[in-house]
Design a protein around this motif. Structure first.
Motif, mmCIF file in Angstrom:
data_model
loop_
_atom_site.group_PDB
_atom_site.id
_atom_site.type_symbol
_atom_site.label_atom_id
_atom_site.label_comp_id
_atom_site.label_asym_id
_atom_site.label_seq_id
_atom_site.Cartn_x
_atom_site.Cartn_y
_atom_site.Cartn_z
ATOM 1 N N ASP A 142 4.517 -5.360 0.421
ATOM 2 C CA ASP A 142 3.999 -4.090 0.939
ATOM 3 C C ASP A 142 4.480 -3.964 2.381
ATOM 4 O O ASP A 142 3.962 -4.614 3.281
ATOM 5 C CB ASP A 142 2.461 -4.078 0.871
ATOM 6 N N ARG A 143 5.474 -3.119 2.616
ATOM 7 C CA ARG A 143 6.147 -3.070 3.910
ATOM 8 C C ARG A 143 5.172 -2.835 5.063
ATOM 9 O O ARG A 143 5.224 -3.511 6.088
ATOM 10 C CB ARG A 143 7.211 -1.971 3.881
ATOM 11 N N ARG A 144 4.273 -1.846 4.901
ATOM 12 C CA ARG A 144 3.368 -1.537 6.004
ATOM 13 C C ARG A 144 2.396 -2.676 6.260
ATOM 14 O O ARG A 144 2.140 -3.042 7.415
ATOM 15 C CB ARG A 144 2.599 -0.245 5.728
ATOM 16 N N GLU A 145 1.838 -3.248 5.189
ATOM 17 C CA GLU A 145 0.919 -4.366 5.360
ATOM 18 C C GLU A 145 1.636 -5.557 5.988
ATOM 19 O O GLU A 145 1.080 -6.267 6.825
ATOM 20 C CB GLU A 145 0.298 -4.762 4.017
ATOM 21 N N TYR A 200 4.334 4.170 14.427
ATOM 22 C CA TYR A 200 4.926 4.011 13.099
ATOM 23 C C TYR A 200 3.988 3.229 12.179
ATOM 24 O O TYR A 200 3.905 3.509 10.976
ATOM 25 C CB TYR A 200 6.267 3.278 13.233
ATOM 26 N N LEU A 201 3.258 2.277 12.744
ATOM 27 C CA LEU A 201 2.324 1.480 11.958
ATOM 28 C C LEU A 201 0.984 2.177 11.765
ATOM 29 O O LEU A 201 0.105 1.659 11.070
ATOM 30 C CB LEU A 201 2.081 0.128 12.643
ATOM 31 N N GLY A 202 0.827 3.357 12.390
ATOM 32 C CA GLY A 202 -0.439 4.050 12.289
ATOM 33 C C GLY A 202 -1.490 3.508 13.234
ATOM 34 O O GLY A 202 -2.690 3.654 12.997
ATOM 35 N N LEU A 240 4.124 -5.479 8.120
ATOM 36 C CA LEU A 240 4.304 -5.234 9.549
ATOM 37 C C LEU A 240 2.988 -5.376 10.307
ATOM 38 O O LEU A 240 2.948 -5.926 11.409
ATOM 39 C CB LEU A 240 4.906 -3.848 9.763
ATOM 40 N N LEU A 241 1.903 -4.880 9.708
ATOM 41 C CA LEU A 241 0.605 -5.028 10.351
ATOM 42 C C LEU A 241 0.206 -6.494 10.461
ATOM 43 O O LEU A 241 -0.271 -6.953 11.506
ATOM 44 C CB LEU A 241 -0.458 -4.248 9.574
#
Length: 361
Positions: A190-193, A73-75, A195-196
């Motif tokens: 920034d949701r993805r950033e 999901y996080l790539g 989580l990363l």
């Protein structure tokens, strides 16, 4: 007579309910653990301590399939991560696999004291919260921490899980600090950033904030309280970050243990959590002054402004780290800090260390 007997029987059953709950409670099993949040300890007028203890009781589990799905999901490809990065990811996600344990009890021993107290049973969410008064342990007057450990079984089955509570003097300055994007670069907007930065990357301290806090900590009686809507499963990683980045230690107030589905709280949940903790600290320490430190990424200005208007004599100052590029003249701040003396709040630059702000009293 029959009605009186029924009423008496109902009253007896109500009185027995807590006793039955205690009787149904069980000691921790060898494969179960307790995680303590650093709470607070308040000296009482008779020379004892009133201590807040907050724990989460759980059984660790290993569901590596969930880790792989979350990584996708996080790539991320776990196989392509370095050994150190893969270990970091696994460590930070490990407690999200855990199963909360209900109805568990243990005893608590305090270092330097013969005191032993029994915990209440953990709730359905694994949480155990208690407030107790104990005799002051033998310790140096300069000690800032009251330390304790859980005793969960006799002999070879003895398990000890350590905890501590911050000793907060009756008077002095308490600094309530947000964590994400205030002292740690998270990029919550920034949701993805986010989580990363939370699960896959090294935690990065906000520029200058550790030195800023260390300067504030030099005044005797100053204490820090770290407040975040992050779930308590992240406590071990956040505690390591606070220590390794050189921030003063303090009590830590995180959100309930949660699942993947509720990993990111709604705005109202985050606001309610932060307001609840701040109000409790204000009530517990009525003679202390408070400084509130947050960032502009979410609702810290609005939350802190509300608190300052509700408790104008208790809030010395507010500092907001700018992560949105808004100047102090922005309409947002005029609204958030309406009715609050402009000398009591400031906007801290995001790219360099701020100059220490003096308390107004």
């Amino acid at each position: 007579m029959r009605r009186r007997s029924l009423l008496a029987g109902a009253a007896l059953l109500c009185g027995l309910a807590p006793m039955r709950a205690l009787q149904a409670a069980e000691r921790l099993e060898p494969d179960e653990e307790a995680l303590f949040m650093p709470g607070t300890a308040r000296p009482t007028s008779d020379g004892r301590f009133e201590v807040d203890i907050h724990a989460w009781v759980y059984e660790p589990e290993r569901r590596w399939g969930l880790n792989a799905a979350f990584a996708r999901y996080l790539g991320l490809s776990l196989n392509k991560l370095s050994p150190a990065a893969r270990l970091r990811f696994n460590q930070r996600t490990a407690l999200f696999h855990a199963e909360s344990e209900e109805g568990k009890v243990f005893d608590i021993d305090f270092d330097g004291s013969p005191a032993r107290v029994s915990s209440p049973p953990s709730g359905a969410n694994g949480r155990m919260d208690m407030r107790i008064v104990i005799d002051a342990p033998k310790a140096s007057p300069s000690d800032e921490w009251l330390k304790f450990h859980a005793v969960t079984g006799p002999g070879e089955l003895l398990h000890r899980f350590r905890g501590q509570a911050l000793i907060v003097p009756a008077e002095g300055l308490s600094i309530i600090s947000d964590i994400d994007d205030t002292i740690k670069r998270t990029q919550v907007r920034d949701r993805r950033e986010m989580l990363l930065n939370t699960f896959a990357r090294r935690f990065e301290a906000a520029p200058g904030m550790a030195a800023y806090y260390r300067a504030l900590s030099q005044t005797p009686g100053t204490r820090f309280h770290y407040l975040s809507a992050s779930p308590m499963q992240l406590y071990p990683a956040l505690a390591d970050f606070v220590r390794d980045a050189g921030f003063p230690t303090g009590s830590m107030h995180l959100r309930e243990s949660t699942s993947w589905r509720t990993l990111i709280p709604g705005d109202q949940d985050s606001r309610a959590h932060k307001l609840g903790v701040i109000e409790r600290l204000l009530a517990d320490f009525p003679h202390r002054r408070f400084m509130l430190v947050g960032d502009s990424g979410e609702s810290d200005p609005e939350i802190y402004g509300q608190v300052a208007r509700t408790h104008p004599s208790r809030i010395d100052s507010i500092a907001i780290r700018d992560v949105t590029g808004e100047s102090s003249a922005a309409e947002r701040y005029a609204t958030a800090f309406e009715g609050i003396d402009a000398a009591r709040w400031q906007i801290l630059p995001a790219d360099r260390g701020p100059a220490p702000m003096q308390a107004s009293r």
